[in-house]
Motif scaffolding. Structure first.
Motif, mmCIF file in Angstrom:
data_model
loop_
_atom_site.group_PDB
_atom_site.id
_atom_site.type_symbol
_atom_site.label_atom_id
_atom_site.label_comp_id
_atom_site.label_asym_id
_atom_site.label_seq_id
_atom_site.Cartn_x
_atom_site.Cartn_y
_atom_site.Cartn_z
ATOM 1 N N LYS A 283 40.333 39.744 50.789
ATOM 2 C CA LYS A 283 40.800 40.739 49.826
ATOM 3 C C LYS A 283 41.390 40.004 48.625
ATOM 4 O O LYS A 283 42.206 39.093 48.789
ATOM 5 N N CYS A 284 40.957 40.369 47.420
ATOM 6 C CA CYS A 284 41.559 39.837 46.204
ATOM 7 C C CYS A 284 42.478 40.900 45.629
ATOM 8 O O CYS A 284 42.046 42.002 45.312
ATOM 9 N N PHE A 285 43.753 40.548 45.480
ATOM 10 C CA PHE A 285 44.725 41.490 44.940
ATOM 11 C C PHE A 285 44.688 41.528 43.408
ATOM 12 O O PHE A 285 45.383 42.327 42.791
ATOM 13 N N GLY A 286 43.841 40.658 42.822
ATOM 14 C CA GLY A 286 43.703 40.666 41.375
ATOM 15 C C GLY A 286 42.610 41.595 40.896
ATOM 16 O O GLY A 286 42.837 42.503 40.106
ATOM 17 N N CYS A 287 41.370 41.375 41.414
ATOM 18 C CA CYS A 287 40.234 42.175 40.951
ATOM 19 C C CYS A 287 39.828 43.252 41.944
ATOM 20 O O CYS A 287 39.005 44.117 41.617
ATOM 21 N N GLY A 288 40.377 43.215 43.175
ATOM 22 C CA GLY A 288 40.081 44.264 44.149
ATOM 23 C C GLY A 288 38.891 43.997 45.045
ATOM 24 O O GLY A 288 38.598 44.793 45.940
#
Length: 688
Positions: free
Chosen positions: A58-63
Motif C-alpha cells: 500500500k502506498c500512502f502517497g499515491c494510493g
C-alpha cells in the motif's frame, strides 16, 4: 487464454510479495512491515508499505495497493494473465498452455504482443550468432576480441543479425508474426513503394532489458566501415520502450546495486558488460540518451548512492557535469570519477584488471564539491573573479539538493575548499534560491496569463445543452428539487470527466469507512461472551444502508455472510480475483481491504524502551467503545441529514395543507430529539 483456477492458486501461494517487490525496489524493514520510496510516483520520503503477513502493499502517497499479482500488473503495465505467467516463471509453477486461437491473439493487448515478438527477435539474433557462419566469423569473433566469455554473452543475451535485407522479416512471418507487429516493435522498416526490410543488418546486437528482464529494445553496432551507416543504431520509441526511462544493464545489476548500496553509472554497453565480467556488477549505462530524471529515479529504487564513471576527456567531463545537478535534485548522494585521459571503463578495466580498477574507484572518487572546485581552482589560478564564479557555480549545485540539512553541511565544505567565510557561501546560496523562486514565479505567471487568454477566447456562456449534459452525468434534476449526491458517491475519474473538482469525502463517508475498517479487522472478536463485534454492528445498523457505494457493497456482503452463519475477514476481500472488467467491484473491494487493514504508522520500539505504553485498539474495552461511538456518529449524521431535508420542505412555499405541515414539523422534532440524545451520549456540544 484462461489459466485454471487451481493453477492461479498455486501461483499466488508460491509468490512471496517481499521477493517480488524486491526485484524492483529496495525494501527496508520497519517494525513488522517493510517500507520504500514508491515506484509509482515521485517522492523523497518513503510512503510505500509492504505487509509480508497479509502479502499486500500500500502506498500512502499515491494510493496504489494490491497483492503480488497486482504489483506486477502495475509496475510492468501488463494484464492479469501476463502477470500470472511472470510469477509462474519466477517460481517454477507449470502452466498448461492451451493453443491460442485467432480470437485469443486478437484479445492480446499491444504491449504483450510487442514483448512476445521482441523476445522472438532476441532469440533469433542469439541463434544467428551461435549457429550461422557469418554470425560466428564476424559477431562472435568481435565479442571474443572484446574479451567477453560465453557466460557473459549468455547473461546479456548478445546476438548478431545477418547482413541481409529481410532475414528477420522472413523468419518472423514464418513464425506467424504480422508485418504490422514487427514494424510496431521497431524491428523492420517500410518505405514508399511497398519496400519492407529489416532495421538491423550486419550488426552485433545488444538486447535492452527492463527491470524484470523482458527485452524491450535493441542497441546494434556495425562492424564494417560504412560512412553511410551510423556506428550505433538503437530501436525507436515504442509502446514498451521509452529510452529516457531505461538504463542498460539494470536487470543484470539490480541485485548487486542493492547489496553494494551504490550504483556505478557509465555511458556505453561494453562498459557495463566488461565491468560486469570483471566482477563489478553494480553498473548500468545511460546509453542512447543523455542522463534523464527518469533514469535517476530508477536508480533510486535500489540505492541512494551514485558514482558516475565517465571518460577523462573533455566530452566525459561535460557529460559528468550535465548529469551532476540532476542527480542532486533527486536527493541522491553523488560521487564522480574521471578515468585517465584516453580511457573508458571498458578499456581501463582490461588494462589494469578488476582489483586495480576497484582500488582506483575507491581512491579517486570525488564528491561533487571537490570535483567542481578542483577544476575551477585550476582554471582560476590567482584570478579572484574566476574564483568567485567557481564558488557561485558550486553553490548553484547545492541549491538543487532538497534536504536543507545537507545544504547546510555542504556550505561549510565549500567554505573550507575555497577558503572563504561560511556566511558568504550561505548568502550566495540564499541569493540563488531567491533567484530560482523569482524565475519560477515568473513562469507561473506566464502560464496563468496564457490560460486566461485561452479562456477569454472561449464562449462566454455555457450553452443550455452543456449544462443539461453535466446534470445528466450526475443523474441530478434541479427541476425536481433533488439535492446533489455526496461528492464521495461519485468516482474521482467521473468527477474529473464532468469538469468538477476532485471528490471530497463527506463526514458520513468517513464514519462508514471506519465501520467497515472495524468489521474487517475485528469482526470475529467477542466484545462480551457470545457477542462478536460483527453481530453487534449489524444488529445496531439494522435496515441502515450506507451512502458510499463501495462501503455499502461490503456491508451487504457482511450481512449476507452472517445470515449463512459466517463472519467475513479481511482475507475474504484480499484474495478476491481481479481478472476482467466485469470484476471491477472486486478490485475496488480488494483495494479498500488493503487500505483499511494497512496501518500507516507503527509505535516505535523506543517508546517501550522508555516505558511509554500506548493503549491498543486490540483491547476489548477500547474496541467496544470505538464500535459504540462509530455507530452513534453514523446515526447522528443520518438524523442531521433528515432534519436538513425536512427543514427545506417546511421552508418551501407551496400547497402544503396544515396537516402536512404539522406532520413534517413533528417528524423534524423527532429527529431533533434523537440528535440531541446522541450528542449527549458522545459528550459533544448539542446542536442548536
Amino acid at each position: 487464454m484462461r489459466i485454471p483456477e487451481e493453477t492461479v492458486d498455486r501461483i499466488r501461494q508460491a509468490a512471496d510479495i517481499l521477493e517480488v517487490i524486491n526485484d524492483f525496489v529496495s525494501l527496508k524493514k520497519r517494525g513488522s512491515n517493510y517500507i520504500a520510496c514508491c515506484p509509482f510516483h515521485n517522492e523523497k520520503t518513503p510512503s510505500f508499505n509492504v505487509n509480508p503477513t497479509r502479502q499486500i502493499y500500500k502506498c500512502f502517497g499515491c494510493g496504489k495497493a494490491g497483492d503480488a499479482v497486482r504489483f506486477i500488473m502495475d509496475i510492468e503495465n501488463i494484464g492479469y494473465g501476463e502477470a500470472l505467467r511472470y510469477l509462474a516463471k519466477k517460481y517454477g509453477v507449470e502452466i498448461e498452455e492451451q493453443e491460442q486461437t485467432p480470437e485469443d491473439l486478437l484479445r492480446q493487448n499491444e504491449r504483450e504482443s510487442l514483448l512476445i515478438v521482441l523476445n522472438f527477435a532476441k532469440t533469433f539474433f542469439q541463434e544467428t550468432l551461435q549457429t550461422s557462419d557469418e554470425g560466428k566469423s564476424i559477431g562472435l569473433c568481435y565479442f571474443r576480441e572484446r574479451g567477453f566469455t560465453n557466460p557473459t554473452i549468455e547473461a546479456f543475451e548478445l546476438g548478431y543479425t545477418l547482413d541481409q535485407w529481410d532475414s528477420l522479416l522472413k523468419e518472423g512471418q514464418r513464425r506467424g508474426y504480422s508485418q504490422e507487429l514487427l514494424e510496431k516493435a521497431g524491428l523492420i522498416l517500410s518505405k514508399e513503394g511497398g519496400k519492407v526490410f529489416d532495421r538491423f543488418r550486419g550488426r552485433v546486437m545488444f538486447p535492452i532489458h527492463n527491470v524484470s528482464g523482458r527485452v524491450i529494445a535493441f542497441g546494434a553496432r556495425i562492424l564494417k566501415t560504412d560512412k553511410n551507416q551510423p556506428k550505433y543504431l538503437n530501436s525507436p520509441e515504442t509502446a514498451v520502450y521509452h529510452k529516457s526511462q531505461v538504463l542498460y544493464g539494470i536487470f543484470q545489476a539490480k541485485q548487486a546495486i542493492r547489496q553494494e548500496d551504490v550504483c556505478y553509472l557509465t555511458e556505453g554497453y561494453t562498459d557495463v558488460i566488461s565491468l560486469h565480467q570483471a566482477g563489478i556488477k553494480n553498473v548500468v549505462a545511460s546509453s542512447g540518451t543523455s542522463l534523464t530524471t527518469e533514469q535517476i529515479k530508477l536508480i533510486a529504487r535500489f540505492t541512494p548512492n551514485v558514482t558516475i564513471l565517465y571518460d577523462g576527456d573533455a566530452a566525459g567531463i561535460k557529460a559528468a557535469l550535465r548529469g551532476l545537478d540532476m542527480v542532486l535534485e533527486e536527493g541522491l548522494n553523488l560521487k564522480l570519477l574521471l578515468l585517465p585521459d584516453g580511457e573508458d571503463p571498458d578499456s581501463y578495466v582490461h588494462k589494469v584488471g578488476a582489483d586495480a580498477f576497484k582500488t582506483h574507484i575507491k581512491e579517486h572518487s570525488q564528491d561533487f564539491i571537490d570535483f567542481k572546485a578542483s577544476r575551477w581552482l585550476t582554471e582560476a589560478g590567482d584570478n579572484p573573479l574566476k574564483r568567485a564564479e567557481g564558488i557561485s557555480d558550486v553553490c548553484a549545485s547545492i541549491t538543487k539538493i532538497p534536504d536543507p540539512l545537507k545544504r547546510q553541511t555542504l556550505s561549510q565544505r565549500v567554505a573550507q575548499v575555497f577558503h572563504v567565510s561560511e556566511q558568504s557561501v550561505i548568502s550566495e546560496i540564499n541569493r540563488l534560491v531567491r533567484k530560482q523562486q523569482e524565475q519560477s514565479k515568473k513562469e507561473s505567471d506566464r502560464q496563468h496569463d496564457r490560460q486566461v487568454r485561452q479562456q477569454n477566447t472561449a464562449p462566454s456562456e455555457a450553452s443550455v445543452d452543456d449544462i443539461n449534459a453535466l446534470l445528466d452525468g450526475l443523474n441530478v434534476s434541479v427541476a425536481e428539487g433533488h439535492e446533489f449526491p455526496p461528492a464521495d458517491s461519485l468516482p474521482v475519474d467521473q468527477l474529473s470527466a464532468n469538469g468538477l473538482t476532485k471528490a471530497v469525502k463527506t463526514p458520513l463517508s468517513y464514519q462508514e469507512e471506519e465501520c467497515i475498517r472495524l468489521l474487517m479487522n475485528h469482526g470475529t472478536r467477542e466484545l462480551e461472551p457470545g457477542i462478536t463485534l460483527c453481530q453487534y454492528v449489524l444488529s445496531e445498523l439494522h435496515e441502515i444502508e450506507f451512502q458510499t457505494s463501495p462501503f455499502n457493497l461490503i456491508l451487504t456482503l457482511f450481512r449476507e455472510a452472517y445470515v449463512r452463519g459466517e463472519i467475513l475477514t479481511a482475507n475474504d476481500f484480499l484474495n478476491r480475483r481481479s481478472e476482467g472488467p466485469e470484476q471491477s467491484n472486486e478490485i475496488e473491494m480488494q483495494h479498500q481491504a488493503i487500505h483499511l487493514t494497512t496501518p500507516r504508522y507503527e509505535i516505535s520500539d523506543g517508546w517501550k524502551k522508555h516505558e511509554i505504553f500506548v493503549p491498543s485498539e486490540e483491547e476489548i474495552g477500547i474496541l467496544a467503545d470505538a464500535a459504540y461511538r462509530n455507530i452513534l456518529r453514523i446515526k447522528k449524521m443520518l438524523a442531521e441529514q433528515r432534519m436538513a431535508t425536512l427543514q427545506q420542505l417546511l421552508r418551501e412555499p407551496g400547497s402544503k395543507t396544515p396537516e402536512e405541515g404539522d406532520r413534517l414539523l413533528t417528524e423534524f422534532m423527532h429527529f431533533k430529539r434523537i440528535d440531541m440524545e446522541i450528542s449527549r451520549l458522545l459528550g459533544t456540544v448539542i446542536s442548536g
